[in-house]
Write a protein that holds these residues in place. Structure first.
Motif, PDB file in Angstrom:
ATOM      1  N   ILE A 159       0.861  -1.175   0.000  1.00  0.00           N
ATOM      2  CA  ILE A 159       0.000   0.000   0.000  1.00  0.00           C
ATOM      3  C   ILE A 159       0.897   1.224   0.000  1.00  0.00           C
ATOM      4  O   ILE A 159       1.956   1.243   0.620  1.00  0.00           O
ATOM      5  CB  ILE A 159      -0.956  -0.011   1.226  1.00  0.00           C
ATOM      6  N   CYS A 160       0.489   2.249  -0.734  1.00  0.00           N
ATOM      7  CA  CYS A 160       1.202   3.522  -0.749  1.00  0.00           C
ATOM      8  C   CYS A 160       0.165   4.595  -1.027  1.00  0.00           C
ATOM      9  O   CYS A 160      -0.537   4.534  -2.033  1.00  0.00           O
ATOM     10  CB  CYS A 160       2.288   3.548  -1.818  1.00  0.00           C
ATOM     11  N   LEU A 161       0.041   5.552  -0.115  1.00  0.00           N
ATOM     12  CA  LEU A 161      -0.984   6.576  -0.290  1.00  0.00           C
ATOM     13  C   LEU A 161      -0.644   7.848   0.454  1.00  0.00           C
ATOM     14  O   LEU A 161       0.260   7.883   1.282  1.00  0.00           O
ATOM     15  CB  LEU A 161      -2.347   6.037   0.163  1.00  0.00           C
ATOM     16  N   THR A 162      -1.343   8.901   0.099  1.00  0.00           N
ATOM     17  CA  THR A 162      -1.184  10.171   0.779  1.00  0.00           C
ATOM     18  C   THR A 162      -1.751  10.044   2.183  1.00  0.00           C
ATOM     19  O   THR A 162      -2.833   9.500   2.373  1.00  0.00           O
ATOM     20  CB  THR A 162      -1.934  11.287   0.011  1.00  0.00           C
ATOM     21  N   TRP A 163      -1.006  10.508   3.160  1.00  0.00           N
ATOM     22  CA  TRP A 163      -1.454  10.404   4.545  1.00  0.00           C
ATOM     23  C   TRP A 163      -0.929  11.575   5.353  1.00  0.00           C
ATOM     24  O   TRP A 163       0.250  11.885   5.318  1.00  0.00           O
ATOM     25  CB  TRP A 163      -0.981   9.089   5.163  1.00  0.00           C
ATOM     26  N   TRP A 164      -1.819  12.217   6.068  1.00  0.00           N
ATOM     27  CA  TRP A 164      -1.456  13.306   6.960  1.00  0.00           C
ATOM     28  C   TRP A 164      -1.637  12.841   8.389  1.00  0.00           C
ATOM     29  O   TRP A 164      -2.720  12.413   8.775  1.00  0.00           O
ATOM     30  CB  TRP A 164      -2.345  14.530   6.715  1.00  0.00           C
ATOM     31  N   ALA A 165      -0.622  12.934   9.181  1.00  0.00           N
ATOM     32  CA  ALA A 165      -0.675  12.506  10.579  1.00  0.00           C
ATOM     33  C   ALA A 165      -1.201  13.658  11.432  1.00  0.00           C
ATOM     34  O   ALA A 165      -0.434  14.415  12.004  1.00  0.00           O
ATOM     35  CB  ALA A 165       0.704  12.090  11.063  1.00  0.00           C
ATOM     36  N   GLU A 166      -2.488  13.792  11.468  1.00  0.00           N
ATOM     37  CA  GLU A 166      -3.088  14.855  12.260  1.00  0.00           C
ATOM     38  C   GLU A 166      -3.930  14.240  13.363  1.00  0.00           C
ATOM     39  O   GLU A 166      -4.656  13.280  13.138  1.00  0.00           O
ATOM     40  CB  GLU A 166      -3.954  15.753  11.382  1.00  0.00           C
ATOM     41  N   ARG A 167      -3.841  14.821  14.542  1.00  0.00           N
ATOM     42  CA  ARG A 167      -4.695  14.364  15.634  1.00  0.00           C
ATOM     43  C   ARG A 167      -6.143  14.656  15.266  1.00  0.00           C
ATOM     44  O   ARG A 167      -6.443  15.637  14.603  1.00  0.00           O
ATOM     45  CB  ARG A 167      -4.328  15.064  16.934  1.00  0.00           C
ATOM     46  N   SER A 168      -7.001  13.796  15.728  1.00  0.00           N
ATOM     47  CA  SER A 168      -8.414  13.943  15.433  1.00  0.00           C
ATOM     48  C   SER A 168      -8.963  15.225  16.046  1.00  0.00           C
ATOM     49  O   SER A 168      -8.668  15.567  17.186  1.00  0.00           O
ATOM     50  CB  SER A 168      -9.149  12.735  16.007  1.00  0.00           C
ATOM     51  N   GLY A 169      -9.772  15.942  15.264  1.00  0.00           N
ATOM     52  CA  GLY A 169     -10.355  17.190  15.743  1.00  0.00           C
ATOM     53  C   GLY A 169     -11.702  17.014  16.414  1.00  0.00           C
ATOM     54  O   GLY A 169     -12.141  17.875  17.176  1.00  0.00           O
ATOM     55  N   ILE A 170     -12.376  15.911  16.130  1.00  0.00           N
ATOM     56  CA  ILE A 170     -13.700  15.658  16.703  1.00  0.00           C
ATOM     57  C   ILE A 170     -13.890  14.164  16.898  1.00  0.00           C
ATOM     58  O   ILE A 170     -13.074  13.361  16.452  1.00  0.00           O
ATOM     59  CB  ILE A 170     -14.848  16.183  15.791  1.00  0.00           C
ATOM     60  N   GLY A 171     -14.932  13.791  17.560  1.00  0.00           N
ATOM     61  CA  GLY A 171     -15.381  12.416  17.596  1.00  0.00           C
ATOM     62  C   GLY A 171     -14.723  11.536  18.637  1.00  0.00           C
ATOM     63  O   GLY A 171     -13.968  11.978  19.499  1.00  0.00           O
ATOM     64  N   VAL A 172     -15.032  10.262  18.529  1.00  0.00           N
ATOM     65  CA  VAL A 172     -14.615   9.276  19.527  1.00  0.00           C
ATOM     66  C   VAL A 172     -13.101   9.089  19.555  1.00  0.00           C
ATOM     67  O   VAL A 172     -12.531   8.816  20.611  1.00  0.00           O
ATOM     68  CB  VAL A 172     -15.317   7.919  19.297  1.00  0.00           C
ATOM     69  N   ILE A 173     -12.438   9.232  18.423  1.00  0.00           N
ATOM     70  CA  ILE A 173     -10.976   9.066  18.400  1.00  0.00           C
ATOM     71  C   ILE A 173     -10.311  10.233  19.130  1.00  0.00           C
ATOM     72  O   ILE A 173      -9.386  10.030  19.912  1.00  0.00           O
ATOM     73  CB  ILE A 173     -10.460   8.905  16.961  1.00  0.00           C
ATOM     74  N   LYS A 174     -10.808  11.439  18.925  1.00  0.00           N
ATOM     75  CA  LYS A 174     -10.268  12.596  19.639  1.00  0.00           C
ATOM     76  C   LYS A 174     -10.395  12.389  21.151  1.00  0.00           C
ATOM     77  O   LYS A 174      -9.439  12.602  21.890  1.00  0.00           O
ATOM     78  CB  LYS A 174     -10.992  13.877  19.244  1.00  0.00           C
TER      79      LYS A 174
END
Length: 176
Positions: A69-84
């Motif tokens: 797999i190879c794809l564009t990915w931004w490592a940003e902390r979640s801004g909303i929701g259950v993951i945040k």
């Protein structure tokens, strides 16, 4: 346009699923990213063998550049929701570490070894299971990159190869 990308190398060569390379198989090894390279060289960037480049890039196996797999990915902390919420409360230390490692790089770096990827994937899945409902919706709610992160972590766990990030605007950066 330059972007941060991430990949996980495939196991086709290791599993005997790759085609015959243009050089003796005994002359090939793996770099720290789990990718095929000529013995004695740091990586494919160091070879001048055009036939080897062609084989690796498009003819070796079903994966382009021998990457699962190879794809564009931004490592940003979640801004909303259950993951945040889970990140903010410290319930996902492995996932937080992956996001921290992936947040800043300008050359190729290992963002997650397979063990860290497995832990982060387990934490992410636990958050989604606890939240219930449609996990893809929760990943979308979490912000850009979490669907991709799930796929990258899964590929690292499945192959046993590290998740690698690189900035495509400065070359692959494999010569460090």
């Amino acid at each position: 346009m330059s972007e941060h990308e991430a990949f996980v190398a495939c196991n086709c060569f290791r599993d005997g699923l790759a085609s015959q390379p243009p050089i003796d198989r005994a002359e090939l090894d793996y770099d720290r990213f789990g990718q095929i390279k000529p013995i004695g060289l740091y990586g494919m960037d160091d070879t001048e063998d055009e036939a080897l480049w062609q084989w690796w890039g498009s003819k070796a196996c079903a994966h382009e550049g021998m990457r699962e797999i190879c794809l564009t990915w931004w490592a940003e902390r979640s801004g909303i929701g259950v993951i945040k919420h889970s990140l903010d409360t410290g319930r996902c230390p492995a996932l937080a570490e992956v996001l921290e490692r992936g947040s800043r790089f300008d050359t190729a770096v290992v963002i997650a070894e397979p063990e860290l990827a497995a832990s982060a994937l387990t934490e992410l899945q636990a958050v989604l299971d606890h939240a219930g409902g449609d996990s893809e919706r929760h990943l979308l709610d979490a912000g850009y990159g979490f669907l991709e992160l799930h796929d990258l972590l899964s590929a690292s766990f499945r192959t046993g190869n590290p998740m690698v990030g690189f900035y495509n605007g400065s070359g692959l950066g494999f010569s460090d």
